[in-house]
Each structure stands twice: as C-alpha cells, then as structure tokens.
Design a protein around this motif. Structure first.
Motif, PDB file in Angstrom:
ATOM      1  N   ARG A  25       0.824  -1.210   0.000  1.00 57.85           N
ATOM      2  CA  ARG A  25       0.000   0.000   0.000  1.00 57.85           C
ATOM      3  C   ARG A  25       0.860   1.262   0.000  1.00 57.85           C
ATOM      4  O   ARG A  25       0.501   2.257  -0.632  1.00 57.85           O
ATOM      5  CB  ARG A  25      -0.945   0.004   1.191  1.00 57.85           C
ATOM      6  N   THR A  26       1.996   1.229   0.676  1.00 59.14           N
ATOM      7  CA  THR A  26       2.907   2.382   0.679  1.00 59.14           C
ATOM      8  C   THR A  26       3.450   2.625  -0.721  1.00 59.14           C
ATOM      9  O   THR A  26       3.481   3.765  -1.201  1.00 59.14           O
ATOM     10  CB  THR A  26       4.057   2.165   1.683  1.00 59.14           C
ATOM     11  N   ALA A  27       3.864   1.540  -1.396  1.00 61.23           N
ATOM     12  CA  ALA A  27       4.375   1.672  -2.770  1.00 61.23           C
ATOM     13  C   ALA A  27       3.289   2.202  -3.698  1.00 61.23           C
ATOM     14  O   ALA A  27       3.540   3.085  -4.531  1.00 61.23           O
ATOM     15  CB  ALA A  27       4.901   0.324  -3.264  1.00 61.23           C
ATOM     16  N   ALA A  28       2.073   1.685  -3.553  1.00 63.44           N
ATOM     17  CA  ALA A  28       0.970   2.145  -4.400  1.00 63.44           C
ATOM     18  C   ALA A  28       0.619   3.595  -4.093  1.00 63.44           C
ATOM     19  O   ALA A  28       0.369   4.392  -5.004  1.00 63.44           O
ATOM     20  CB  ALA A  28      -0.252   1.241  -4.200  1.00 63.44           C
ATOM     21  N   GLY A  29       0.624   3.940  -2.816  1.00 64.21           N
ATOM     22  CA  GLY A  29       0.322   5.312  -2.419  1.00 64.21           C
ATOM     23  C   GLY A  29       1.336   6.299  -2.978  1.00 64.21           C
ATOM     24  O   GLY A  29       0.975   7.392  -3.414  1.00 64.21           O
ATOM     25  N   ALA A  30       2.609   5.904  -2.982  1.00 64.67           N
ATOM     26  CA  ALA A  30       3.659   6.769  -3.525  1.00 64.67           C
ATOM     27  C   ALA A  30       3.455   7.013  -5.015  1.00 64.67           C
ATOM     28  O   ALA A  30       3.835   8.055  -5.540  1.00 64.67           O
ATOM     29  CB  ALA A  30       5.035   6.153  -3.277  1.00 64.67           C
ATOM     30  N   ALA A  31       2.827   6.030  -5.686  1.00 68.35           N
ATOM     31  CA  ALA A  31       2.546   6.169  -7.116  1.00 68.35           C
ATOM     32  C   ALA A  31       1.175   6.794  -7.366  1.00 68.35           C
ATOM     33  O   ALA A  31       0.784   7.006  -8.513  1.00 68.35           O
ATOM     34  CB  ALA A  31       2.614   4.795  -7.788  1.00 68.35           C
ATOM     35  N   GLY A 125      -4.239  -1.135 -10.070  1.00 67.92           N
ATOM     36  CA  GLY A 125      -3.438  -0.351 -10.999  1.00 67.92           C
ATOM     37  C   GLY A 125      -3.296  -1.088 -12.310  1.00 67.92           C
ATOM     38  O   GLY A 125      -3.950  -2.103 -12.548  1.00 67.92           O
ATOM     39  N   ALA A 126      -2.426  -0.577 -13.167  1.00 69.00           N
ATOM     40  CA  ALA A 126      -2.090  -1.313 -14.387  1.00 69.00           C
ATOM     41  C   ALA A 126      -1.325  -2.566 -13.948  1.00 69.00           C
ATOM     42  O   ALA A 126      -0.700  -2.566 -12.882  1.00 69.00           O
ATOM     43  CB  ALA A 126      -1.223  -0.443 -15.294  1.00 69.00           C
ATOM     44  N   PRO A 127      -1.369  -3.648 -14.728  1.00 68.59           N
ATOM     45  CA  PRO A 127      -0.695  -4.876 -14.312  1.00 68.59           C
ATOM     46  C   PRO A 127       0.766  -4.691 -13.898  1.00 68.59           C
ATOM     47  O   PRO A 127       1.189  -5.229 -12.867  1.00 68.59           O
ATOM     48  CB  PRO A 127      -0.832  -5.781 -15.537  1.00 68.59           C
ATOM     49  N   ALA A 128       1.528  -3.921 -14.653  1.00 66.04           N
ATOM     50  CA  ALA A 128       2.939  -3.714 -14.298  1.00 66.04           C
ATOM     51  C   ALA A 128       3.068  -2.979 -12.968  1.00 66.04           C
ATOM     52  O   ALA A 128       3.968  -3.265 -12.176  1.00 66.04           O
ATOM     53  CB  ALA A 128       3.658  -2.948 -15.399  1.00 66.04           C
ATOM     54  N   GLN A 129       2.162  -2.038 -12.703  1.00 62.21           N
ATOM     55  CA  GLN A 129       2.174  -1.337 -11.417  1.00 62.21           C
ATOM     56  C   GLN A 129       1.864  -2.307 -10.282  1.00 62.21           C
ATOM     57  O   GLN A 129       2.557  -2.328  -9.262  1.00 62.21           O
ATOM     58  CB  GLN A 129       1.135  -0.212 -11.407  1.00 62.21           C
ATOM     59  N   ASP A 130       0.818  -3.103 -10.458  1.00 61.19           N
ATOM     60  CA  ASP A 130       0.422  -4.058  -9.424  1.00 61.19           C
ATOM     61  C   ASP A 130       1.577  -5.008  -9.107  1.00 61.19           C
ATOM     62  O   ASP A 130       1.845  -5.317  -7.942  1.00 61.19           O
ATOM     63  CB  ASP A 130      -0.808  -4.848  -9.851  1.00 61.19           C
ATOM     64  N   HIS A 131       2.273  -5.463 -10.142  1.00 63.19           N
ATOM     65  CA  HIS A 131       3.418  -6.352  -9.931  1.00 63.19           C
ATOM     66  C   HIS A 131       4.512  -5.627  -9.130  1.00 63.19           C
ATOM     67  O   HIS A 131       5.083  -6.200  -8.193  1.00 63.19           O
ATOM     68  CB  HIS A 131       3.984  -6.855 -11.262  1.00 63.19           C
ATOM     69  N   ALA A 132       4.774  -4.389  -9.469  1.00 65.43           N
ATOM     70  CA  ALA A 132       5.808  -3.628  -8.766  1.00 65.43           C
ATOM     71  C   ALA A 132       5.424  -3.422  -7.299  1.00 65.43           C
ATOM     72  O   ALA A 132       6.288  -3.520  -6.408  1.00 65.43           O
ATOM     73  CB  ALA A 132       6.029  -2.273  -9.453  1.00 65.43           C
ATOM     74  N   PHE A 133       4.164  -3.179  -7.018  1.00 62.10           N
ATOM     75  CA  PHE A 133       3.718  -2.992  -5.634  1.00 62.10           C
ATOM     76  C   PHE A 133       3.852  -4.290  -4.839  1.00 62.10           C
ATOM     77  O   PHE A 133       4.261  -4.281  -3.675  1.00 62.10           O
ATOM     78  CB  PHE A 133       2.269  -2.481  -5.584  1.00 62.10           C
ATOM     79  N   ALA A 134       3.509  -5.421  -5.468  1.00 62.18           N
ATOM     80  CA  ALA A 134       3.654  -6.721  -4.801  1.00 62.18           C
ATOM     81  C   ALA A 134       5.144  -7.035  -4.572  1.00 62.18           C
ATOM     82  O   ALA A 134       5.515  -7.541  -3.512  1.00 62.18           O
ATOM     83  CB  ALA A 134       2.991  -7.817  -5.640  1.00 62.18           C
ATOM     84  N   ALA A 135       5.984  -6.705  -5.549  1.00 56.88           N
ATOM     85  CA  ALA A 135       7.424  -6.923  -5.397  1.00 56.88           C
ATOM     86  C   ALA A 135       7.985  -6.063  -4.271  1.00 56.88           C
ATOM     87  O   ALA A 135       8.868  -6.511  -3.518  1.00 56.88           O
ATOM     88  CB  ALA A 135       8.137  -6.624  -6.716  1.00 56.88           C
ATOM     89  N   ALA A 137       6.403  -5.269  -1.613  1.00 57.64           N
ATOM     90  CA  ALA A 137       5.999  -5.945  -0.379  1.00 57.64           C
ATOM     91  C   ALA A 137       6.968  -7.069  -0.039  1.00 57.64           C
ATOM     92  O   ALA A 137       7.408  -7.202   1.114  1.00 57.64           O
ATOM     93  CB  ALA A 137       4.581  -6.492  -0.526  1.00 57.64           C
ATOM     94  N   LEU A 138       7.355  -7.857  -1.052  1.00 57.06           N
ATOM     95  CA  LEU A 138       8.329  -8.936  -0.823  1.00 57.06           C
ATOM     96  C   LEU A 138       9.667  -8.390  -0.335  1.00 57.06           C
ATOM     97  O   LEU A 138      10.284  -8.945   0.569  1.00 57.06           O
ATOM     98  CB  LEU A 138       8.567  -9.738  -2.099  1.00 57.06           C
ATOM     99  N   ALA A 139      10.098  -7.298  -0.935  1.00 57.66           N
ATOM    100  CA  ALA A 139      11.360  -6.683  -0.549  1.00 57.66           C
ATOM    101  C   ALA A 139      11.315  -6.211   0.905  1.00 57.66           C
ATOM    102  O   ALA A 139      12.292  -6.355   1.646  1.00 57.66           O
ATOM    103  CB  ALA A 139      11.696  -5.525  -1.482  1.00 57.66           C
ATOM    104  N   ALA A 140      10.188  -5.682   1.330  1.00 55.89           N
ATOM    105  CA  ALA A 140      10.053  -5.222   2.704  1.00 55.89           C
ATOM    106  C   ALA A 140      10.106  -6.393   3.678  1.00 55.89           C
ATOM    107  O   ALA A 140      10.706  -6.297   4.754  1.00 55.89           O
ATOM    108  CB  ALA A 140       8.738  -4.456   2.877  1.00 55.89           C
TER     109      ALA A 140
END
Length: 143
Positions: A25-31, A125-135, A137-140
């Motif tokens: 959610r933080t990554a998505a919010g930043a975008a 979001g767009a699929p690429a955005q959604d993937h980046a937000f999920a990634a 989360a994994l990194a965190a």
C-alpha cells in the motif's frame, strides 16, 4: 523413504501479513494508485486484506485471485501471462478448473528459506504497477 530430514519453516504470521500489506500500500500510495492487497498463507487462507477507499471495487476480487494463482503455481502471475495465450502451456487452465485463477500481473509467491509460505496479490493499478507494488511488499519482508 530417504534419510533426508526437512526442517520446518516458520509460516507467515499475521505480523508478516500486515507488513506485506502495508509495504504494498505504501508503494501504491507513492505512485498515487488506490489498490486492494490480499495476503494468503501457504494453504490459501486469507491472512490480510485491505481495499483503499478509492480503489475500484473489482480490485478486491482481482487481488485475491492473483494471490491464489501465484500460490497455486508458485510463480509470479506476471510470468504466467503468456502461458494462457492460445498455444501456451496453460491455455485451457483458466476455464478447466473451478478455481479462482487470474493470469494478470500483480500476484507473487512468498518464500521463506526456499519454501513456499504464502502469496501477495495486488489489484487496482495497471498490471505492471500491481506487480511492482507486490514486489515492493516482498522486498520489505526480506528486509
């Protein structure tokens, strides 16, 4: 049976799930993208879910299906998109099973010590955005 002993791997906890949810959610919010985020445990059970107030309603369903697909196939859904195209390895899979699979980027499996322990799905979001937000989360979680 072989003499190999497998050590237990700690399952995803509610604390892990909350961290994954918050990081996505933080990554998505930043975008500036309102999303829904789903976290499932290794058995496909819901550990955490959140839909932003402004996220499209269907994003709740898509985030859950993306997480389930990533979990069942132990692969990011972004890597599976081509497999369901005509002629692809899993072309008939989305309709062959009575399961909530969704082959759109945004779902990622979660591993701990090389073992599958759950999955995260992001929708809205767009699929690429959604993937980046999920990634993100994994990194965190990896930390």
């Amino acid at each position: 049976m072989s003499g190999t002993t497998r050590t237990a791997v700690a399952p995803l906890t509610t604390e892990d799930a909350e961290l994954l949810l918050a990081a996505a959610r933080t990554a998505a919010g930043a975008a500036g993208v309102p999303v829904s985020v789903t976290v499932l445990d290794a058995g496909g059970h819901l550990l955490a879910f959140r839909r932003d107030d402004r996220a499209v309603l269907i994003s709740g369903e898509t985030s859950t299906r993306k997480a389930f697909t990533a979990l069942q196939l132990d692969a990011p859904t972004a890597d599976l998109v081509d497999a369901v195209q005509p002629g692809g390895l899993f072309h008939t899979l989305p309709t062959a099973l009575d399961r909530p699979l969704l082959f759109i980027a945004g779902g990622v499996p979660v591993h701990r010590e090389g073992r599958l322990v759950g999955a995260v799905g992001v929708g809205g979001g767009a699929p690429a955005q959604d993937h980046a937000f999920a990634a993100a989360a994994l990194a965190a979680l990896a930390g």
